[in-house]
Design a protein around this motif. Sequence first.
Motif, mmCIF file in Angstrom:
data_model
loop_
_atom_site.group_PDB
_atom_site.id
_atom_site.type_symbol
_atom_site.label_atom_id
_atom_site.label_comp_id
_atom_site.label_asym_id
_atom_site.label_seq_id
_atom_site.Cartn_x
_atom_site.Cartn_y
_atom_site.Cartn_z
ATOM 1 N N THR A 1 65.533 41.681 11.283
ATOM 2 C CA THR A 1 64.985 41.255 10.001
ATOM 3 C C THR A 1 65.129 39.743 9.855
ATOM 4 O O THR A 1 64.183 39.050 9.469
ATOM 5 C CB THR A 1 65.687 41.985 8.845
ATOM 6 O OG1 THR A 1 65.573 43.391 9.053
ATOM 7 C CG2 THR A 1 65.075 41.632 7.509
ATOM 8 N N GLU B 1 66.093 50.966 15.462
ATOM 9 C CA GLU B 1 67.353 50.486 16.036
ATOM 10 C C GLU B 1 68.478 51.502 15.897
ATOM 11 O O GLU B 1 68.611 52.169 14.879
ATOM 12 C CB GLU B 1 67.759 49.176 15.378
ATOM 13 C CG GLU B 1 66.661 48.137 15.369
ATOM 14 C CD GLU B 1 66.000 47.944 16.705
ATOM 15 O OE1 GLU B 1 66.694 47.904 17.732
ATOM 16 O OE2 GLU B 1 64.768 47.844 16.736
ATOM 17 N N LEU C 1 59.384 46.080 12.372
ATOM 18 C CA LEU C 1 60.096 46.379 11.127
ATOM 19 C C LEU C 1 59.378 47.404 10.246
ATOM 20 O O LEU C 1 59.910 47.814 9.220
ATOM 21 C CB LEU C 1 60.313 45.091 10.323
ATOM 22 C CG LEU C 1 61.195 44.044 10.983
ATOM 23 C CD1 LEU C 1 61.282 42.818 10.100
ATOM 24 C CD2 LEU C 1 62.572 44.585 11.287
ATOM 25 N N ARG D 1 66.844 48.536 3.448
ATOM 26 C CA ARG D 1 67.124 47.103 3.586
ATOM 27 C C ARG D 1 67.450 46.542 2.213
ATOM 28 O O ARG D 1 66.631 46.606 1.301
ATOM 29 C CB ARG D 1 65.893 46.352 4.099
ATOM 30 C CG ARG D 1 65.612 46.527 5.526
ATOM 31 C CD ARG D 1 64.451 45.586 5.936
ATOM 32 N NE ARG D 1 63.869 46.128 7.129
ATOM 33 C CZ ARG D 1 62.635 46.568 7.250
ATOM 34 N NH1 ARG D 1 61.802 46.476 6.242
ATOM 35 N NH2 ARG D 1 62.208 47.079 8.377
ATOM 36 N N ASN E 1 62.126 51.825 11.286
ATOM 37 C CA ASN E 1 63.405 51.426 11.847
ATOM 38 C C ASN E 1 63.652 52.173 13.159
ATOM 39 O O ASN E 1 63.772 53.383 13.168
ATOM 40 C CB ASN E 1 64.525 51.708 10.842
ATOM 41 C CG ASN E 1 65.769 50.959 11.184
ATOM 42 O OD1 ASN E 1 66.328 51.146 12.249
ATOM 43 N ND2 ASN E 1 66.195 50.090 10.282
ATOM 44 N N SER F 1 69.251 46.063 13.260
ATOM 45 C CA SER F 1 68.160 46.004 12.279
ATOM 46 C C SER F 1 68.266 44.752 11.422
ATOM 47 O O SER F 1 67.257 44.105 11.130
ATOM 48 C CB SER F 1 68.188 47.233 11.371
ATOM 49 O OG SER F 1 67.835 48.378 12.079
#
Length: 178
Positions: A157, A147, A142, A43, A145, A153
């Motif tokens: 977030t 997704e 979160l 991220r 991960n 994602s």
Amino acid sequence: MREGREAEPTAGITDAQSVRAAAMVPTASRGYDGGKKVPGRKRHTVTDTLGRLLVVAVTAANIGDRDAAADLLARLRRLHRDITLVWAAGGYTGSLVGWCRNKLALTLEIVKSTDDMTGFVVLPRRWVAERTFAWLMNFRRLARNYETLPATSEALTLWSMVTRMSRCLARPRAAGRH
């Protein structure tokens, strides 16, 4: 505005966080962060000086901070025209600093730790981004991960930050604070 600041931020902090990916995440969108020894995704975020999320991008974990930062900072510039200064970790050094100045009219200031620091040391400005990552990790979805798509994602977030911000707005003001 409750904190006595302008409504639109003028400075931001950028950093990246590596997150493990579940087995169902496609191998095409995951990687291995050798520095942190984490298989999964990364991220990349920009927050304001209070830690509120402004922009997020999710990439494979093997994508470097500098590589993802160019697109991230261009998105930041489009969404928040008043931001003129962004503090960043040492991984964002190099030609990115000049590129931000010339192409985005944005000052990218690197906050580095010094060689004489040992153990954990709170670095000026960068702690805000780290606190935001801690807030994000409080959302169970979160912590890892799950997704299939990186865009999903990113949306989760942002949604977790909306939830956090709405709780802050709903909280009664402390006595004696203006």
